[in-house]
Design a protein around this motif. Structure first.
Motif, PDB file in Angstrom:
ATOM      1  N   PHE A 148      77.884  59.373  71.036  1.00 26.80           N
ATOM      2  CA  PHE A 148      76.956  59.614  69.918  1.00 26.80           C
ATOM      3  C   PHE A 148      77.706  60.188  68.717  1.00 26.80           C
ATOM      4  O   PHE A 148      77.588  59.704  67.593  1.00 26.80           O
ATOM      5  CB  PHE A 148      75.856  60.579  70.394  1.00 26.80           C
ATOM      6  CG  PHE A 148      74.900  61.012  69.325  1.00 26.80           C
ATOM      7  CD1 PHE A 148      73.846  60.191  68.958  1.00 26.80           C
ATOM      8  CD2 PHE A 148      75.038  62.243  68.697  1.00 26.80           C
ATOM      9  CE1 PHE A 148      72.948  60.589  67.970  1.00 26.80           C
ATOM     10  CE2 PHE A 148      74.153  62.642  67.715  1.00 26.80           C
ATOM     11  CZ  PHE A 148      73.103  61.820  67.351  1.00 26.80           C
ATOM     12  N   CYS A 202      67.644  65.115  59.516  1.00 31.13           N
ATOM     13  CA  CYS A 202      68.125  64.759  60.859  1.00 31.13           C
ATOM     14  C   CYS A 202      68.969  65.898  61.437  1.00 31.13           C
ATOM     15  O   CYS A 202      69.873  66.407  60.781  1.00 31.13           O
ATOM     16  CB  CYS A 202      68.945  63.473  60.793  1.00 31.13           C
ATOM     17  SG  CYS A 202      69.794  63.123  62.332  1.00 31.13           S
ATOM     18  N   ILE A 203      68.654  66.300  62.663  1.00 34.25           N
ATOM     19  CA  ILE A 203      69.376  67.419  63.298  1.00 34.25           C
ATOM     20  C   ILE A 203      70.339  66.919  64.380  1.00 34.25           C
ATOM     21  O   ILE A 203      70.826  67.702  65.195  1.00 34.25           O
ATOM     22  CB  ILE A 203      68.393  68.460  63.882  1.00 34.25           C
ATOM     23  CG1 ILE A 203      67.410  67.784  64.845  1.00 34.25           C
ATOM     24  CG2 ILE A 203      67.667  69.205  62.776  1.00 34.25           C
ATOM     25  CD1 ILE A 203      66.549  68.743  65.645  1.00 34.25           C
ATOM     26  N   LEU A 204      70.545  65.604  64.435  1.00 35.05           N
ATOM     27  CA  LEU A 204      71.508  65.006  65.380  1.00 35.05           C
ATOM     28  C   LEU A 204      71.210  65.388  66.833  1.00 35.05           C
ATOM     29  O   LEU A 204      72.115  65.746  67.586  1.00 35.05           O
ATOM     30  CB  LEU A 204      72.940  65.405  64.997  1.00 35.05           C
ATOM     31  CG  LEU A 204      73.391  64.928  63.615  1.00 35.05           C
ATOM     32  CD1 LEU A 204      74.713  65.559  63.239  1.00 35.05           C
ATOM     33  CD2 LEU A 204      73.490  63.416  63.555  1.00 35.05           C
ATOM     34  N   CYS A 205      69.945  65.295  67.182  1.00 36.32           N
ATOM     35  CA  CYS A 205      69.573  65.662  68.559  1.00 36.32           C
ATOM     36  C   CYS A 205      69.889  64.541  69.544  1.00 36.32           C
ATOM     37  O   CYS A 205      70.042  64.781  70.740  1.00 36.32           O
ATOM     38  CB  CYS A 205      68.092  65.997  68.621  1.00 36.32           C
ATOM     39  SG  CYS A 205      67.012  64.604  68.260  1.00 36.32           S
ATOM     40  N   GLY A 206      69.941  63.292  69.051  1.00 32.86           N
ATOM     41  CA  GLY A 206      70.252  62.159  69.926  1.00 32.86           C
ATOM     42  C   GLY A 206      69.036  61.534  70.591  1.00 32.86           C
ATOM     43  O   GLY A 206      69.173  60.573  71.349  1.00 32.86           O
ATOM     44  N   ASN A 207      67.838  62.051  70.314  1.00 32.94           N
ATOM     45  CA  ASN A 207      66.623  61.468  70.917  1.00 32.94           C
ATOM     46  C   ASN A 207      66.493  59.978  70.589  1.00 32.94           C
ATOM     47  O   ASN A 207      66.187  59.171  71.466  1.00 32.94           O
ATOM     48  CB  ASN A 207      65.374  62.179  70.372  1.00 32.94           C
ATOM     49  CG  ASN A 207      64.968  63.352  71.236  1.00 32.94           C
ATOM     50  OD1 ASN A 207      65.562  63.591  72.280  1.00 32.94           O
ATOM     51  ND2 ASN A 207      63.974  64.094  70.797  1.00 32.94           N
ATOM     52  N   CYS A 208      66.724  59.647  69.330  1.00 31.70           N
ATOM     53  CA  CYS A 208      66.551  58.253  68.894  1.00 31.70           C
ATOM     54  C   CYS A 208      67.619  57.361  69.534  1.00 31.70           C
ATOM     55  O   CYS A 208      67.334  56.263  70.001  1.00 31.70           O
ATOM     56  CB  CYS A 208      66.615  58.160  67.373  1.00 31.70           C
ATOM     57  SG  CYS A 208      68.130  58.816  66.666  1.00 31.70           S
ATOM     58  N   ALA A 260      70.743  57.044  64.708  1.00 31.85           N
ATOM     59  CA  ALA A 260      71.067  58.311  64.035  1.00 31.85           C
ATOM     60  C   ALA A 260      72.228  58.120  63.058  1.00 31.85           C
ATOM     61  O   ALA A 260      72.162  58.533  61.896  1.00 31.85           O
ATOM     62  CB  ALA A 260      71.405  59.382  65.070  1.00 31.85           C
ATOM     63  N   CYS A 308      61.480  60.768  67.283  1.00 34.76           N
ATOM     64  CA  CYS A 308      62.187  61.698  66.390  1.00 34.76           C
ATOM     65  C   CYS A 308      61.378  62.985  66.196  1.00 34.76           C
ATOM     66  O   CYS A 308      60.245  62.954  65.735  1.00 34.76           O
ATOM     67  CB  CYS A 308      62.467  61.052  65.040  1.00 34.76           C
ATOM     68  SG  CYS A 308      63.299  62.214  63.944  1.00 34.76           S
ATOM     69  N   PRO A 309      61.960  64.138  66.506  1.00 33.38           N
ATOM     70  CA  PRO A 309      61.217  65.397  66.358  1.00 33.38           C
ATOM     71  C   PRO A 309      61.028  65.794  64.898  1.00 33.38           C
ATOM     72  O   PRO A 309      60.275  66.712  64.598  1.00 33.38           O
ATOM     73  CB  PRO A 309      62.107  66.412  67.084  1.00 33.38           C
ATOM     74  CG  PRO A 309      63.481  65.841  67.018  1.00 33.38           C
ATOM     75  CD  PRO A 309      63.320  64.357  67.041  1.00 33.38           C
ATOM     76  N   LYS A 310      61.720  65.117  64.000  1.00 34.68           N
ATOM     77  CA  LYS A 310      61.609  65.435  62.573  1.00 34.68           C
ATOM     78  C   LYS A 310      60.814  64.366  61.810  1.00 34.68           C
ATOM     79  O   LYS A 310      60.860  64.302  60.583  1.00 34.68           O
ATOM     80  CB  LYS A 310      63.015  65.574  61.964  1.00 34.68           C
ATOM     81  CG  LYS A 310      63.805  66.738  62.523  1.00 34.68           C
ATOM     82  CD  LYS A 310      63.208  68.049  62.057  1.00 34.68           C
ATOM     83  CE  LYS A 310      63.766  69.237  62.800  1.00 34.68           C
ATOM     84  NZ  LYS A 310      63.077  70.482  62.472  1.00 34.68           N
ATOM     85  N   ILE A 350      61.379  61.346  61.348  1.00 35.94           N
ATOM     86  CA  ILE A 350      62.201  60.422  60.557  1.00 35.94           C
ATOM     87  C   ILE A 350      61.968  59.018  61.120  1.00 35.94           C
ATOM     88  O   ILE A 350      61.748  58.853  62.323  1.00 35.94           O
ATOM     89  CB  ILE A 350      63.697  60.809  60.670  1.00 35.94           C
ATOM     90  CG1 ILE A 350      63.900  62.223  60.114  1.00 35.94           C
ATOM     91  CG2 ILE A 350      64.600  59.806  59.963  1.00 35.94           C
ATOM     92  CD1 ILE A 350      65.249  62.828  60.467  1.00 35.94           C
ATOM     93  N   PRO A 392      64.155  56.053  61.475  1.00 35.18           N
ATOM     94  CA  PRO A 392      65.493  55.470  61.279  1.00 35.18           C
ATOM     95  C   PRO A 392      65.435  53.989  60.892  1.00 35.18           C
ATOM     96  O   PRO A 392      66.291  53.500  60.156  1.00 35.18           O
ATOM     97  CB  PRO A 392      66.173  55.668  62.636  1.00 35.18           C
ATOM     98  CG  PRO A 392      65.482  56.855  63.234  1.00 35.18           C
ATOM     99  CD  PRO A 392      64.057  56.734  62.787  1.00 35.18           C
TER     100      PRO A 392
HETATM  101  S1  SF4 Z   1      65.760  61.628  66.692  1.00 34.51           S
HETATM  102 FE1  SF4 Z   1      65.541  62.112  64.530  1.00 34.51          FE
HETATM  103  S2  SF4 Z   1      66.524  64.115  64.315  1.00 34.51           S
HETATM  104 FE2  SF4 Z   1      67.182  63.317  66.309  1.00 34.51          FE
HETATM  105  S3  SF4 Z   1      69.144  62.255  65.847  1.00 34.51           S
HETATM  106 FE3  SF4 Z   1      67.521  60.721  65.668  1.00 34.51          FE
HETATM  107  S4  SF4 Z   1      66.955  60.680  63.480  1.00 34.51           S
HETATM  108 FE4  SF4 Z   1      68.105  62.591  63.869  1.00 34.51          FE
END
Ligand code: SF4
Ligand code: FES
Lengths: 117, 230
Positions: free
Chosen positions: B106, B144-150, B167, B210-212, B214, B216
């Motif tokens: 990632f 984006c907090i780079l959580c990797g969920n997406c 991301a 995405c927890p924010k 967003i 993508p």
């Molecule tokens: S899920 Fe949202 S916050 Fe998390 S990495 Fe993807 S775009 Fe960024």
């Protein structure tokens, strides 16, 4: 504009979809509605298939459909690690399959106008 | 009491993951992360998971909770509407231990897109100015907090290990669309190609998790357009 293969094929996939949609509309109109109410006879179909414009339209639908379908197959193949390693081979195979079906289809269509043995 | 079924796995010892069950008292407004703290402090100190900020800022506590990628600190137990909560690590990423996954791929992809402002213009006397409108275009992506969920939810990233993923592409657009950035052509070169933006099939799995909030897919579509009509 300078195109990379991936962006060009992606764009052509969209363009071919729009063209197929319009060409199919024209095809359906020509085949089903122009002579609405007339008895459907083989002779009528054969007569229509002697018209260069109809043949050109149907041949282009065939070309666009093959391009759109086979390009889609390549895109799906590239989604997988184990297939994308063979991109070149897969691409050439699809080109050959496409060309073969196009030639076969065109032969069948144009046989009404030109005597193909 | 709330029942937690948590995936346990130690890459050094185990061949297969297994689920272990814990009972946690049902506290008002308790988050899943707080429940994990309760388990570690009172029931089983060997459970491994990542966290840092506890406030949906650092992105470390991403995990699969009741079948969806979420942030443990942002997920309230009562909002899940269930007395049994199943937690497993983010799918499609190698598991290191229990709920911790290896984020190497990632972040390697994140680095590829050059996630920093490039501006070769002479430095102005005061600052590089940006209008509210110019900033508004990248507001969402900056969150984006780079959580990797997406990334973990993306089908394409799961089957194609070279795909940049949602991301990295969101961040690529964030810099591409930044009015102060002057490396547009270079950025488009990076995201073009079979493993870049064109690998996205607009499934929107990324946006759903995405927890924010967003999307993508928006950034990826914008990049595709820019790469086609550059
Ligand atoms: S899920 Fe949202 S916050 Fe998390 S990495 Fe993807 S775009 Fe960024
Ligand atoms: S602990 Fe930082 S985002 Fe959850």
């Amino acid at each position: 504009m300078k195109y990379n293969k991936s962006s060009l094929l992606w764009l052509l996939q969209r363009i071919s979809a729009v063209l197929i949609f319009s060409a199919l509309g024209a095809h359906i109109w020509k085949v089903h509605y122009v002579e609405l109410g007339q008895p459907i006879l083989y002779a009528g179909v054969a007569l229509r298939l002697k018209d260069v414009m109809t043949l050109a339209l149907d041949s282009s639908i065939l070309f666009l459909g093959l391009f759109h379908g086979l390009n889609g197959v390549r895109m799906v193949a590239l989604d997988y690690d184990f297939l994308k390693k063979h991109d070149r081979l897969i691409s050439w195979l699809l080109v050959i399959v496409g060309a073969a079906f196009f030639i076969l289809g065109v032969r069948g269509l144009w046989a009404f106008l030109i005597n193909i043995k | 009491m709330v029942t937690f079924k948590i995936a346990r796995f130690d890459s050094d010892k185990d061949k297969e993951p297994r689920f272990q069950t814990y009972e946690v008292p049902d506290e008002k407004e308790m988050s899943v992360l707080e429940a994990l703290f309760y388990i570690v402090e009172n029931l089983d100190g060997s459970l491994a998971f990542r966290y840092s900020c506890r406030g949906a800022v650092c992105g470390s506590c991403a995990m699969r909770i009741n079948g969806q990628n979420r942030l443990a600190c942002q997920t309230l137990i009562k909002k899940l509407g269930s007395t049994t909560i199943t937690i497993s690590p983010l799918p499609h990423l190698p598991v290191q231990k229990d709920l911790m996954v290896d984020m190497e791929s990632f972040f390697a992809k994140y680095e590829k897109i050059k996630p920093y402002l490039i501006n070769n213009d002479p430095i102005p006397d005061k600052e590089f100015k940006q209008s509210f409108k110019e900033r508004a275009e990248i507001d969402e992506m900056i969150n984006c907090i780079l959580c990797g969920n997406c990334y973990s939810a993306c089908t394409m990233a799961a089957t194609n290990s070279d795909y940049l993923g949602p991301a990295a592409l969101t961040k690529a657009y964030r810099f591409y669309a930044d009015s102060r950035d002057t490396a547009k052509a270079e950025r488009l070169r990076i995201i073009d190609g079979e493993d870049g933006a064109f690998r996205c099939h607009t499934l929107f799995n990324c946006a759903e998790v995405c927890p924010k909030n967003i999307v993508p897919t928006y950034s990826i579509q914008k990049l595709k357009g820019a790469a086609c009509f550059k």
